[in-house]
Design an enzyme around this catalytic site. Structure first.
Site, PDB file in Angstrom:
ATOM      1  N   HIS A 104      68.917   7.875 182.482  1.00 56.41           N
ATOM      2  CA  HIS A 104      68.924   8.783 182.459  1.00 56.41           C
ATOM      3  C   HIS A 104      69.135  10.195 182.581  1.00 56.41           C
ATOM      4  O   HIS A 104      68.988  11.716 182.954  1.00 56.41           O
ATOM      5  CB  HIS A 104      66.558   9.764 182.427  1.00 56.41           C
ATOM      6  CG  HIS A 104      66.298  10.016 181.868  1.00 56.41           C
ATOM      7  ND1 HIS A 104      65.692  10.082 180.021  1.00 56.41           N
ATOM      8  CD2 HIS A 104      65.762  11.305 182.236  1.00 56.41           C
ATOM      9  CE1 HIS A 104      65.375  11.206 180.193  1.00 56.41           C
ATOM     10  NE2 HIS A 104      65.338  12.273 181.187  1.00 56.41           N
ATOM     11  N   ASP A 153      67.642   3.692 180.847  1.00 63.97           N
ATOM     12  CA  ASP A 153      67.024   4.760 181.839  1.00 63.97           C
ATOM     13  C   ASP A 153      64.845   4.258 181.327  1.00 63.97           C
ATOM     14  O   ASP A 153      65.113   3.518 180.794  1.00 63.97           O
ATOM     15  CB  ASP A 153      66.984   5.908 179.780  1.00 63.97           C
ATOM     16  CG  ASP A 153      66.249   6.649 180.103  1.00 63.97           C
ATOM     17  OD1 ASP A 153      65.303   6.651 180.902  1.00 63.97           O
ATOM     18  OD2 ASP A 153      66.316   7.874 179.948  1.00 63.97           O
ATOM     19  N   SER A 196      66.391  15.175 177.392  1.00 68.15           N
ATOM     20  CA  SER A 196      64.663  15.219 177.450  1.00 68.15           C
ATOM     21  C   SER A 196      63.806  15.427 177.547  1.00 68.15           C
ATOM     22  O   SER A 196      63.483  15.877 176.160  1.00 68.15           O
ATOM     23  CB  SER A 196      64.764  14.418 179.283  1.00 68.15           C
ATOM     24  OG  SER A 196      63.338  14.024 179.439  1.00 68.15           O
TER      25      SER A 196
END
Length: 291
Positions: free
Chosen positions: A269, A234, A158
């Site tokens: 995620h 995600d 991320s």
């Protein structure tokens, strides 16, 4: 500055060291975890072999605990014979007004840049910390003789994926490998990046581009052998925070070869996603670090 060892944990035949030190880059205490695989963790210094180093940069709100405990990089690294370094995601306790006002800016959200805007510029210098201060401090530590800082790779998740991609491109030759899991690929054009860059760097979008993988790859010379995984389930990908398609398009238009972006059906995620593909990213790093 010397490290203080808060804990030494046996895991996968090696040792996870939970460390703290006083940082001259951030002017705060910093936490960092280091995983030493078996051949670097045991025996006398004369018997220990130097091992390559894989740096894992974590995402928003995370600390070194998250990936060390749930990412399963240590399992794969133990098999490959790599050390893993888990830096923190920001300074902590800088006592800047607004530092803890939101989860996506300030504490836990350093974005791996050196802030140029006051009051953040005194403490939020994560690029210098990760690329210069921390490796030097680790190399000079009591266990530094086990770490080969001539063979270093970088990866992340991320915000940390953004950091891995941009630091690799901003510091050519410093890292031998790069990969990322659900990275923020085009922060100039997503809400997370716009908030962070305006706060840390100011209003000049040309300065933002210097910390944006999609913009940086347009000027990259040579191949770009990078593994990126993104989950199609995600929510942040669906919301337009990650924008891997923009990086893919920019690389293609620039004639850059070697970029592999895998869209993994249904994955989200979370660390369920990270732990599923951790071994692939360790193997990707090992291909360049052990050759």
């Amino acid at each position: 500055m010397p490290f203080e060892t808060k804990a030494t944990i046996a895991t996968f035949g090696g040792k996870l060291l939970k460390l703290t030190h006083e940082s001259t880059s951030t002017n705060t205490p910093m936490s960092v975890y280091v995983y030493l695989p078996a051949k670097a963790a045991h025996g006398s210094p004369a018997d220990k072999s130097k091992v390559p180093v894989l740096i894992f940069l974590s995402g928003l709100t995370c600390t070194p605990d998250n990936c060390a405990e749930k990412g399963y990089f240590t399992a794969a690294a133990s098999r490959a014979g790599l050390a893993v370094v888990y830096p923190d995601t920001s300074p902590r306790g800088a006592n800047i007004e607004g530092e803890d006002a939101g989860w996506d800016f300030g504490t836990g959200a350093g974005f791996y840049v050196d802030a140029a805007r006051e009051p953040w510029s005194r403490n939020y210098r994560m690029e210098t910390y990760v690329t210069q201060e921390l490796p030097k401090a680790l190399a000079e530590s009591e266990f530094g003789g086990a770490l080969d800082f001539d063979r270093v790779g970088i990866t992340g998740h991320s915000m940390g994926g953004h950091g891995a991609l941009t630091l690799f491109m901003r510091h050519p030759g410093l890292y031998r490998s790069v990969s990322a899991l659900s990275p923020i690929c085009n922060p100039c054009n997503c809400p997370w990046g716009e908030k962070a860059f305006s706060g840390y760097l100011g209003d000049d979008r040309e300065e933002w581009k210097k910390h944006d993988a999609t913009e940086l790859i347009k000027g990259w010379k040579g191949d770009f052998h990078t593994l990126i995984d993104v989950g199609t389930g995600d929510n942040f990908y669906k919301q337009g925070q990650l924008l891997p398609e923009n990086l893919e398009k920019a690389a293609k238009e620039a004639g850059i070869k070697g970029l592999e972006i895998r869209y993994q059906p249904d994955y989200d995620h979370s660390y369920f996603f990270i732990s599923t593909f951790a071994e692939d990213h360790v193997k990707h790093a090992a291909k360049y670090l052990l050759s």
